[in-house]
Design a protein around this motif. Structure first.
Motif, PDB file in Angstrom:
ATOM      1  N   VAL A  90       9.893  -1.546   6.370  1.00  0.00           N
ATOM      2  CA  VAL A  90       9.936  -1.900   4.983  1.00  0.00           C
ATOM      3  C   VAL A  90      10.622  -1.067   4.293  1.00  0.00           C
ATOM      4  CG1 VAL A  90       7.343  -2.941   5.675  1.00  0.00           C
ATOM      5  CG2 VAL A  90       7.868  -0.612   4.833  1.00  0.00           C
ATOM      6  N   SER A  91      11.222  -0.019   4.768  1.00  0.00           N
ATOM      7  CA  SER A  91      12.150   0.718   3.982  1.00  0.00           C
ATOM      8  C   SER A  91      12.892   1.509   4.637  1.00  0.00           C
ATOM      9  CB  SER A  91      11.149   1.950   3.329  1.00  0.00           C
ATOM     10  OG  SER A  91      11.816   3.110   3.172  1.00  0.00           O
ATOM     11  N   ARG A  92      14.053   1.940   4.090  1.00  0.00           N
ATOM     12  CA  ARG A  92      15.214   2.576   4.552  1.00  0.00           C
ATOM     13  C   ARG A  92      14.815   3.840   5.273  1.00  0.00           C
ATOM     14  NH1 ARG A  92      19.608   4.387   1.721  1.00  0.00           N
ATOM     15  NH2 ARG A  92      20.537   4.341   3.713  1.00  0.00           N
ATOM     16  N   THR A  93      13.713   4.369   4.879  1.00  0.00           N
ATOM     17  CA  THR A  93      13.330   5.809   5.404  1.00  0.00           C
ATOM     18  C   THR A  93      13.335   5.750   6.714  1.00  0.00           C
ATOM     19  OG1 THR A  93      12.142   5.854   3.571  1.00  0.00           O
ATOM     20  CG2 THR A  93      11.644   7.596   5.138  1.00  0.00           C
TER      21      THR A  93
ATOM     22  N   LEU B 164       6.179   9.911   3.924  1.00  0.00           N
ATOM     23  CA  LEU B 164       7.473  10.317   3.954  1.00  0.00           C
ATOM     24  C   LEU B 164       8.411   9.179   3.311  1.00  0.00           C
ATOM     25  CD1 LEU B 164       8.933  11.674   6.565  1.00  0.00           C
ATOM     26  CD2 LEU B 164       9.288   9.584   7.339  1.00  0.00           C
ATOM     27  N   VAL B 165       8.024   8.047   3.022  1.00  0.00           N
ATOM     28  CA  VAL B 165       8.626   6.981   2.307  1.00  0.00           C
ATOM     29  C   VAL B 165       8.628   7.621   0.754  1.00  0.00           C
ATOM     30  CG1 VAL B 165       8.579   4.636   1.159  1.00  0.00           C
ATOM     31  CG2 VAL B 165       8.379   5.054   3.494  1.00  0.00           C
ATOM     32  N   LEU B 166       7.427   7.809   0.248  1.00  0.00           N
ATOM     33  CA  LEU B 166       7.324   8.320  -1.157  1.00  0.00           C
ATOM     34  C   LEU B 166       8.197   9.647  -1.432  1.00  0.00           C
ATOM     35  CD1 LEU B 166       3.581   7.400  -1.944  1.00  0.00           C
ATOM     36  CD2 LEU B 166       5.723   6.215  -2.529  1.00  0.00           C
ATOM     37  N   SER B 167       8.295  10.410  -0.441  1.00  0.00           N
ATOM     38  CA  SER B 167       9.153  11.652  -0.405  1.00  0.00           C
ATOM     39  C   SER B 167      10.697  11.494  -0.551  1.00  0.00           C
ATOM     40  CB  SER B 167       8.656  12.638   0.216  1.00  0.00           C
ATOM     41  OG  SER B 167       8.719  12.398   1.602  1.00  0.00           O
ATOM     42  N   ASP B 168      11.160  10.178   0.059  1.00  0.00           N
ATOM     43  CA  ASP B 168      12.297   9.924   0.608  1.00  0.00           C
ATOM     44  C   ASP B 168      13.243   9.567  -0.910  1.00  0.00           C
ATOM     45  OD1 ASP B 168      14.775   9.065   1.148  1.00  0.00           O
ATOM     46  OD2 ASP B 168      14.098   7.571   2.782  1.00  0.00           O
TER      47      ASP B 168
ATOM     48  N   GLN C  89       0.870  -1.131  -0.135  1.00  0.00           N
ATOM     49  CA  GLN C  89       0.131  -0.018   0.037  1.00  0.00           C
ATOM     50  C   GLN C  89       0.743   1.394  -0.136  1.00  0.00           C
ATOM     51  OE1 GLN C  89      -2.374  -0.654   3.505  1.00  0.00           O
ATOM     52  NE2 GLN C  89      -3.389  -2.369   2.586  1.00  0.00           N
ATOM     53  N   VAL C  90       1.969   1.176   0.675  1.00  0.00           N
ATOM     54  CA  VAL C  90       2.803   2.222   0.684  1.00  0.00           C
ATOM     55  C   VAL C  90       3.318   2.661  -0.813  1.00  0.00           C
ATOM     56  CG1 VAL C  90       5.255   3.086   1.170  1.00  0.00           C
ATOM     57  CG2 VAL C  90       3.645   2.166   2.987  1.00  0.00           C
ATOM     58  N   TRP C  91       3.883   1.705  -1.535  1.00  0.00           N
ATOM     59  CA  TRP C  91       4.253   1.757  -3.102  1.00  0.00           C
ATOM     60  C   TRP C  91       3.328   1.953  -3.959  1.00  0.00           C
ATOM     61  CZ3 TRP C  91       9.115   3.489  -2.492  1.00  0.00           C
ATOM     62  CH2 TRP C  91       9.864   2.928  -1.539  1.00  0.00           C
ATOM     63  N   ASP C  92       1.821   1.854  -3.585  1.00  0.00           N
ATOM     64  CA  ASP C  92       0.798   1.961  -4.412  1.00  0.00           C
ATOM     65  C   ASP C  92       0.338   3.364  -3.976  1.00  0.00           C
ATOM     66  OD1 ASP C  92      -1.632   2.150  -5.838  1.00  0.00           O
ATOM     67  OD2 ASP C  92      -2.319   0.332  -5.152  1.00  0.00           O
ATOM     68  N   THR C  93       0.485   4.447  -4.949  1.00  0.00           N
ATOM     69  CA  THR C  93       0.182   5.630  -4.877  1.00  0.00           C
ATOM     70  C   THR C  93      -1.220   5.855  -4.820  1.00  0.00           C
ATOM     71  OG1 THR C  93       0.790   6.264  -7.086  1.00  0.00           O
ATOM     72  CG2 THR C  93       2.363   6.691  -5.398  1.00  0.00           C
ATOM     73  N   SER C  94      -2.068   5.168  -5.658  1.00  0.00           N
ATOM     74  CA  SER C  94      -3.681   5.198  -5.956  1.00  0.00           C
ATOM     75  C   SER C  94      -4.222   4.989  -4.598  1.00  0.00           C
ATOM     76  CB  SER C  94      -3.915   4.370  -6.867  1.00  0.00           C
ATOM     77  OG  SER C  94      -3.920   3.170  -6.541  1.00  0.00           O
ATOM     78  N   GLU C  95      -3.765   4.224  -3.594  1.00  0.00           N
ATOM     79  CA  GLU C  95      -4.740   3.917  -2.376  1.00  0.00           C
ATOM     80  C   GLU C  95      -3.967   4.341  -1.027  1.00  0.00           C
ATOM     81  OE1 GLU C  95      -7.336   1.775  -2.392  1.00  0.00           O
ATOM     82  OE2 GLU C  95      -7.279   1.670  -4.394  1.00  0.00           O
ATOM     83  N   PRO C  96      -5.047   4.878  -0.207  1.00  0.00           N
ATOM     84  CA  PRO C  96      -4.476   5.106   1.234  1.00  0.00           C
ATOM     85  C   PRO C  96      -4.188   3.942   2.000  1.00  0.00           C
ATOM     86  CG  PRO C  96      -6.677   5.167   1.082  1.00  0.00           C
ATOM     87  CD  PRO C  96      -6.372   4.747  -0.186  1.00  0.00           C
ATOM     88  N   VAL C  97      -3.511   3.939   3.100  1.00  0.00           N
ATOM     89  CA  VAL C  97      -2.976   2.457   3.770  1.00  0.00           C
ATOM     90  C   VAL C  97      -4.215   2.221   4.558  1.00  0.00           C
ATOM     91  CG1 VAL C  97      -0.619   2.474   3.677  1.00  0.00           C
ATOM     92  CG2 VAL C  97      -1.746   4.057   5.415  1.00  0.00           C
TER      93      VAL C  97
ATOM     94  N   PRO D 140      11.228  -0.211  -2.636  1.00  0.00           N
ATOM     95  CA  PRO D 140      10.905  -1.320  -2.013  1.00  0.00           C
ATOM     96  C   PRO D 140      12.112  -2.472  -1.765  1.00  0.00           C
ATOM     97  CG  PRO D 140       9.716  -1.000  -4.117  1.00  0.00           C
ATOM     98  CD  PRO D 140      10.805  -0.116  -3.858  1.00  0.00           C
ATOM     99  N   LEU D 141      11.983  -3.210  -0.595  1.00  0.00           N
ATOM    100  CA  LEU D 141      13.018  -4.030  -0.109  1.00  0.00           C
ATOM    101  C   LEU D 141      12.305  -5.554  -0.116  1.00  0.00           C
ATOM    102  CD1 LEU D 141      14.367  -2.215   2.967  1.00  0.00           C
ATOM    103  CD2 LEU D 141      15.349  -2.420   0.578  1.00  0.00           C
ATOM    104  N   LEU D 142      12.132  -6.026  -1.417  1.00  0.00           N
ATOM    105  CA  LEU D 142      11.550  -7.318  -1.613  1.00  0.00           C
ATOM    106  C   LEU D 142      12.366  -8.407  -2.251  1.00  0.00           C
ATOM    107  CD1 LEU D 142       8.492  -5.913  -3.602  1.00  0.00           C
ATOM    108  CD2 LEU D 142       8.734  -6.843  -1.059  1.00  0.00           C
ATOM    109  N   GLU D 143      12.191  -9.615  -2.001  1.00  0.00           N
ATOM    110  CA  GLU D 143      12.959 -10.835  -2.574  1.00  0.00           C
ATOM    111  C   GLU D 143      12.454 -10.522  -3.997  1.00  0.00           C
ATOM    112  OE1 GLU D 143      15.275 -12.785  -1.433  1.00  0.00           O
ATOM    113  OE2 GLU D 143      15.023 -12.325   0.575  1.00  0.00           O
ATOM    114  N   GLU D 144      13.267 -11.153  -4.920  1.00  0.00           N
ATOM    115  CA  GLU D 144      13.359 -11.318  -6.016  1.00  0.00           C
ATOM    116  C   GLU D 144      11.831 -12.393  -6.223  1.00  0.00           C
ATOM    117  OE1 GLU D 144      14.931 -10.191  -8.931  1.00  0.00           O
ATOM    118  OE2 GLU D 144      15.964  -8.880  -7.359  1.00  0.00           O
TER     119      GLU D 144
END
Ligand SMILES: O=C(O)CCC(=O)C(=O)O
Length: 342
Positions: free
Chosen positions: A214-217, A87-91, A63-71, A96-100
C-alpha cells in the motif's frame, strides 16, 4: 529427466518471456479449474477477520494514513501492521497510492496466502493443470517445486493501487529460476486493475526490498534498496499490461518489477498468484522476507526445496500422473477436521 513440455508455450512466447520478463498465455486453464480457484477465494474471504493470513489492504491503508486510530487486523498475524504504520508515517517518501476519485466505502483489497494447504481444488490446479509444464518450459527447468499461492482481490471501486515491487526479496529463497503465474478469475483490464509490468526489468541486475503493497515504504530488515518511484514517473518506464479473461494467465519472472492500479470498474477483480521454483533455487532465510505461512519444512539455507512443504510438481513420474489426489494434506501439518495447522 526431460519430459515433453507444454504445447501452450510457443517459440514466440518463450522469446517474449526471455526478453520482457513477462508473457500472457491465452486459454491455459479450463473453466472447472478457474472455478476451483474461485471457490477457494470465496472461502478465504469468508474468513476475513478470523483467519491468521487474510487482510483487507484497502481498509488497512486508510488506517495507516489516519494518525488518530490504531490499525485493526482482526486475527491476522502475518504482518506487524502497527509497526508498518509507524514506519510508513516516518518515511518521507511515502504517500497514499490511491486512484483518483471520491473516497469509497465499497473498496476492498483482499489478500491471503497458502490456500493450497487446505484446498484440494487449489492443489489440483497448482499441481496438475497445464501450469507446471508451462513454468518448467519458460524457466528451462528440469525440476519444479510449488512455492505457494497468494490471493489478490480488488472489489469494484477499490482505490488502493498495488505498489510497484519485485518479488524475489519477499521470498525465503535465492536463485533466479522462479516464475509467478497471475491467474485472473474475472475478466480484467486497465480500468479494473490488471497487473502492469516493466518490460525488461528482470534484467536490471538489482534486487529491491519488499514493500507493504500500500506504500513504497520498504521492510526495514531488508538489506536491499527501495524500488524506484515508478508510480511517480510512469512515463519514464516501458510498462506493459494485458487485457485478460478467465482461463488466461500472465507469467512474470521473479525479478520483473510490477504493480497494479485500483479497480475503477463496477466488476470484481479476483486473482490468484502461483509461484514455482526451478533447479537453481535454494532455501534462504532472507532478512526482510515474509515467513512462509505453515513453515519451511526444516530447510536450512542452501538446501534445495525438495520437501513436503514445497511439492515437486514437475516432472511427472509418468505421463498422466496426477499428484493432487495422492497428496496428503496431513503431511504438512494441516488438521483437516479443525481446518488449521496442528
Ligand atoms: O494482484 C495484485 O494486485 C498483485 C499481484 C502481485 O503482485 C503478484 O502476483 O506478484
Amino acid at each position: 529427466m526431460k519430459q515433453d513440455r507444454s504445447e501452450a508455450v510457443s517459440a514466440e512466447d518463450a522469446a517474449a518471456f526471455e526478453r520482457d520478463g513477462v508473457v500472457c498465455l491465452r486459454n491455459v486453464l479450463k473453466p472447472d479449474e478457474v472455478e476451483h480457484l474461485r471457490l477457494a477465494v470465496s472461502k478465504q474471504m469468508e474468513q476475513l477477520g478470523v483467519s491468521a493470513t487474510g487482510y483487507d489492504f484497502e481498509a488497512l491503508a486508510q488506517q495507516v494514513w489516519d494518525t488518530s486510530e490504531p490499525v485493526e487486523v482482526g486475527a491476522a498475524n502475518r504482518f506487524d501492521m502497527q509497526a508498518m504504520k509507524e514506519l510508513v508515517l516516518s518515511d518521507p517518501d511515502s504517500r497514499p497510492l490511491l486512484e483518483e476519485g471520491e473516497a469509497s466505502k465499497k473498496g476492498l483489497f483482499f489478500y491471503d496466502v497458502a490456500a493450497w494447504r487446505w484446498d484440494p481444488g487449489v492443489r489440483q490446479v497448482a499441481f496438475d493443470s497445464a501450469l507446471p509444464g508451462i513454468a518448467a518450459e519458460l524457466l528451462g527447468a528440469n525440476n519444479l517445486n510449488f512455492w505457494e499461492d497468494t490471493t489478490f482481490v480488488k472489489a469494484p471501486h477499490t482505490r488502493q493501487k498495488t505498489a510497484f515491487h519485485q518479488d524475489l526479496a519477499y521470498f525465503q529463497i535465492e536463485g533466479e529460476q522462479c516464475v509467478i503465474v497471475w491467474i485472473p478469475l474475472d475478466a480484467a483490464n486497465d480500468g479494473s486493475g490488471v497487473m502492469q509490468y516493466i518490460r525488461g526489468s528482470h534484467r536490471w541486475g538489482e534486487t529491491f526490498a519488499p514493500n507493504a503493497f500500500v506504500s513504497r515504504t520498504s521492510f526495514p530488515s531488508s538489506p536491499h534498496p527501495k524500488c524506484p518511484d515508478i508510480e511517480g514517473n510512469l512515463a519514464a518506464y516501458d510498462i506493459v499490461s494485458f487485457q485478460v479473461k478467465p482461463g488466461d494467465v500472465i507469467i512474470h519472472h521473479v525479478m520483473t518489477v510490477h504493480g497494479a492500479g485500483g479497480n475503477r470498474s463496477d466488476l470484481w477483480r479476483r486473482a490468484m498468484s502461483f509461484r514455482y521454483c526451478g533447479d537453481d533455487v535454494r532455501y534462504f532465510d532472507r532478512p526482510g522476507a515474509l515467513k512462509q505461512a505453515g513453515g519451511a519444512a526444516g530447510l536450512r539455507d542452501g538446501d534445495r526445496l525438495f520437501s513436503k512443504d514445497y511439492p515437486v510438481v514437475w516432472p511427472k513420474p509418468w505421463p498422466g500422473f496426477r499428484l493432487s489426489p495422492v497428496y496428503d494434506a496431513r503431511q504438512i501439518g494441516w488438521d483437516l477436521e479443525r481446518a488449521r495447522y496442528t
